[in-house]
Every structure is written in structure tokens, then in C-alpha cells.
Design an enzyme around this catalytic site. Structure first.
Site, PDB file in Angstrom:
ATOM      1  N   ILE A  32      41.181  35.642  44.526  1.00 23.17           N
ATOM      2  CA  ILE A  32      40.692  35.813  43.156  1.00 23.17           C
ATOM      3  C   ILE A  32      39.391  36.604  43.236  1.00 23.17           C
ATOM      4  CG2 ILE A  32      39.823  34.662  41.088  1.00 23.17           C
ATOM      5  CD1 ILE A  32      42.789  34.215  41.462  1.00 23.17           C
ATOM      6  N   HIS A  33      39.416  37.821  42.691  1.00 17.90           N
ATOM      7  CA  HIS A  33      38.204  38.640  42.805  1.00 17.90           C
ATOM      8  C   HIS A  33      37.950  39.564  41.628  1.00 17.90           C
ATOM      9  CE1 HIS A  33      41.202  41.633  44.035  1.00 17.90           C
ATOM     10  NE2 HIS A  33      40.309  42.537  43.685  1.00 17.90           N
ATOM     11  N   ARG A  34      38.944  39.751  40.734  1.00 10.73           N
ATOM     12  CA  ARG A  34      38.748  40.717  39.655  1.00 10.73           C
ATOM     13  C   ARG A  34      37.677  40.238  38.683  1.00 10.73           C
ATOM     14  NH1 ARG A  34      41.817  45.140  39.060  1.00 10.73           N
ATOM     15  NH2 ARG A  34      43.663  45.269  40.389  1.00 10.73           N
ATOM     16  N   ARG A  94      32.062  38.694  45.563  1.00  9.93           N
ATOM     17  CA  ARG A  94      31.861  38.508  44.117  1.00  9.93           C
ATOM     18  C   ARG A  94      32.222  37.084  43.713  1.00  9.93           C
ATOM     19  NH1 ARG A  94      35.558  42.148  41.589  1.00  9.93           N
ATOM     20  NH2 ARG A  94      33.980  43.775  41.619  1.00  9.93           N
TER      21      ARG A  94
END
Length: 358
Positions: free
Chosen positions: A203-205, A236
Site C-alpha cells: 500500500i503506497h499510493r 511514504r
């Protein structure tokens, strides 16, 4: 020998461009440029060595920054390289700022530009990646589209010249790299999940990480899963979780970013994948691992149409994840389409076009 410049900036670009680089060796004089958008060596630099690829000739060391800062720095660096070297063509892949920089620099200098993975569309202009794709496609001399649907998208926008359906280089990459991962990686043993059911997650967006409540809901579901969830955490994501003071206490295991071959081995043996990554939607279809994508849209609609990938919102994730973890028939129904993106010869197709047209 004609020179071919290849520009990459992130881990997925290096992985997906590897088959093109290998196919071009001996047919072109390669000049490899790494913009350094993924500035952590764990995230990109070491990949060249681990994938037996040549060391980049240039590293622009762009690093972090705003969209404008990364694009501007890349534009200056790529323009200088193209002006000095005057290659027969320059290639970039995907939808990052490295692609946008390369497309703009090449178009201003009249250098032939090839966009690998052309024609993908999420139809969501709030995503910076969508803007990058559209601009790159509209200035490209060669649009290397992975699927017939991607060609339809280009035609709908009036892009018809120089368009080639090549398949997706991710198929080549998976077929080349999965045996390497099986031979070299000990990640399953190191994480204690060899032979066990587990979930591979990324999960990074920004659409997920920039909304703390949305991210909290996602990781809470992962932490309550009935099987271990391994999430190699993007910086992030880690930064936001740290700011929130969130620490998993159940099934979720946050680990440092993995070497690509380790991650490929992890993904290849997972029971289910949970992601917001475009590339992983492709890889899971090839590896026949069911995928749940935590996004409202995708530029890989063929995976959804084939039934191997589902778009889920955070409040839907728990139910779908538990079904796939506990119901063998439901899981089996989301496998079986490893050929959505071609036959594994996309790299050769792309180089054949360049060889004939430059």
C-alpha cells in the site's frame, strides 16, 4: 552501431525495462540513464546488480521532491544527455515523472521517443500518473501498447501513428526472474512463512496514504486477517503510520522494502495479494495469485474483466480477503489467466520495431 538511450527512474521501471535492455544488447549501443526518483538503494539501485543488468551510465540523482521538482530536474538532466549523445531513439516506460521528463525533453529536441506501456488509462485525472501517461502518449513517435484495449484508448484520443501492440514486458520479466528468485531468495524461510498460507501486501499510493483514516481502515483489516500479512512498507506508508502512531498488533507484519527477487518470491507463493500498485495487478495475473486492489479504478481493466483482480474499497476488503483465505473454490476462481499480457516476447517485439524504424 546506433545508440539507444533508455531512461528508468523507479523499481518497477527497472524490472519492466529489463527485457528490453536484454533484447537490445548487441543490436544497439545502449546508454542507460537512472533518474534516481527512487533514491533509496534498497528500492532501486541494487536491482541492476541483482537482475544482472548493466550499471547505469548516468544517474541524475533526482531523489524526493514535489511533482514539479522531480519533473523539472529530470527534464534538465535528460535534455542534457540527449543533446550531448544524439541517440537514434530514447525509451521510457510507464507513468512516472521520469517518463514525463523524457517525453518532454525528446519532443523538444526532435529525438525519437518510444513510450513502453502506452495506452493505459484509469480515466482519473486526479492521479499524477494518468497525466504523465496521456502526455507521453501524445508526443511519442513509437507507442508500444501492451494490449488491444490500450490501442483502443490511443485511437479514441486520435493517436494512431507509430502504434504497436507488443504485449507487456512484465510477462517477459516474470518468466525471466521467477526462476532466479526461486534459486537465490530465502525470504520465505527468513519470514517464517514457507509452506504456509499468507497474504502479500503493498500500500503506497497517495490516494491511500494521504488520507489517514482511509489508511488506518486498510491496515486495521490487514492486521485482523486470519493469516499472516507481509507488507514491505514503502517509506511514504511508513512515515504516515509513524505520524499516526499506528503499530500492528495482530496479523500484519511491516517489513523493510524487499529486494525485487525476494518480493517476487513472496508474491509467487502468496495465497492472496492486496495492493494499490498497477504493476502488481499484472504480476499476480501472470503468477496466478488472486489480487484485491484497494482503489476505485484501475488502468489494468483486463485483470478485472478476467476475474483475477477485484477493485475493493476499504470497507469491502475484510470480507473479500477472508473469503479468499478460507474458501478454496473462491480462490481457484480467481486464477488461471497468465496470458492476459502476451507470450513473453514483448522486449524482442519492441527492439525489432526500433531496429527497423531508426
Amino acid at each position: 552501431m546506433r545508440e539507444l538511450a533508455v531512461v528508468v527512474g523507479t523499481r518497477p521501471e527497472i524490472i519492466k525495462m529489463a527485457p528490453v535492455i536484454r533484447a537490445a544488447e548487441g543490436r544497439f549501443d545502449l546508454h542507460l540513464v537512472h533518474t534516481g526518483q527512487h533514491y533509496d538503494d534498497e528500492m532501486s539501485g541494487a536491482f541492476f546488480e541483482s537482475l544482472d543488468l548493466p550499471t547505469p551510465d548516468d544517474n541524475l540523482e533526482i531523489g524526493s521532491g514535489s511533482q514539479a521538482e522531480q519533473t523539472a530536474s529530470g527534464l534538465v538532466g535528460v535534455e542534457a544527455m540527449l543533446s550531448e549523445r544524439e541517440p537514434a531513439a530514447v525509451l521510457a516506460l510507464g507513468d512516472t515523472n521520469a517518463v514525463l521528463s523524457t517525453a518532454l525533453a525528446a519532443s523538444k529536441l526532435s529525438t525519437k521517443f518510444g513510450h513502453v506501456e502506452a495506452g493505459l488509462r484509469s480515466f482519473d485525472r486526479t492521479m499524477p500518473e494518468e497525466v504523465n501517461r496521456v502526455v507521453a502518449d501524445h508526443v511519442a513517435d513509437f507507442s508500444f501498447a501492451p494490449t488491444a484495449k490500450a490501442i483502443e484508448h490511443l485511437e479514441d484520443e486520435g493517436v494512431t501513428a507509430g502504434v504497436y501492440e507488443t504485449g507487456n514486458t512484465i510477462v517477459d520479466a516474470c518468466r525471466d526472474h521467477a526462476p532466479m528468485a526461486a534459486e537465490r531468495s530465502t525470504v520465505l524461510e527468513d519470514l517464517g512463512v514457507a509452506g504456509e498460507d499468507y497474504v502479500a501486501a503493498t500500500i503506497h499510493r497517495a490516494s491511500n496514504t494521504d488520507d489517514p483514516e482511509r489508511l488506518r481502515e486498510i491496515v486495521a483489516v490487514l492486521d485482523s486477517a486470519s493469516a499472516p500479512v507481509i507488507l514491505p512498507a514503502h517509506p511514504r506508508t511508513t512515515n504516515v503510520l509513524d505520524e499516526m502512531g499506528y503499530e500492528p498488533s495482530g496479523s500484519l507484519r511491516l517489513v523493510d522494502p524487499l529486494d525485487y527477487l525476494d518480493f517476487l518470491q513472496l508474491l509467487n507463493h502468496a495465497r492472496v495479494a492486496v495492493t494499490d500498485s498497477g504493476g502488481i495487478q499484472e504480476e499476480t495475473s501472470i503468477l496466478e495469485v488472486p489480487c484485491l486492489t484497494v482503489r476505485p479504478n484501475t488502468e489494468r481493466p483486463e485483470t478485472v474483466a478476467a476475474g483475477v483482480n477485484e477493485l475493493v474499497e476499504p470497507d469491502e476488503l475484510e470480507g473479500r480477503l477472508e473469503t479468499l483465505l478460507t474458501d478454496d473454490a473462491a480462490r481457484e476462481a480467481m486464477t488461471g489467466h497468465p496470458d492476459l499480457y502476451g507470450d513473453g516476447s514483448a522486449g524482442e517485439h519492441i527492439v525489432d520495431v526500433l531496429d527497423a524504424q531508426t
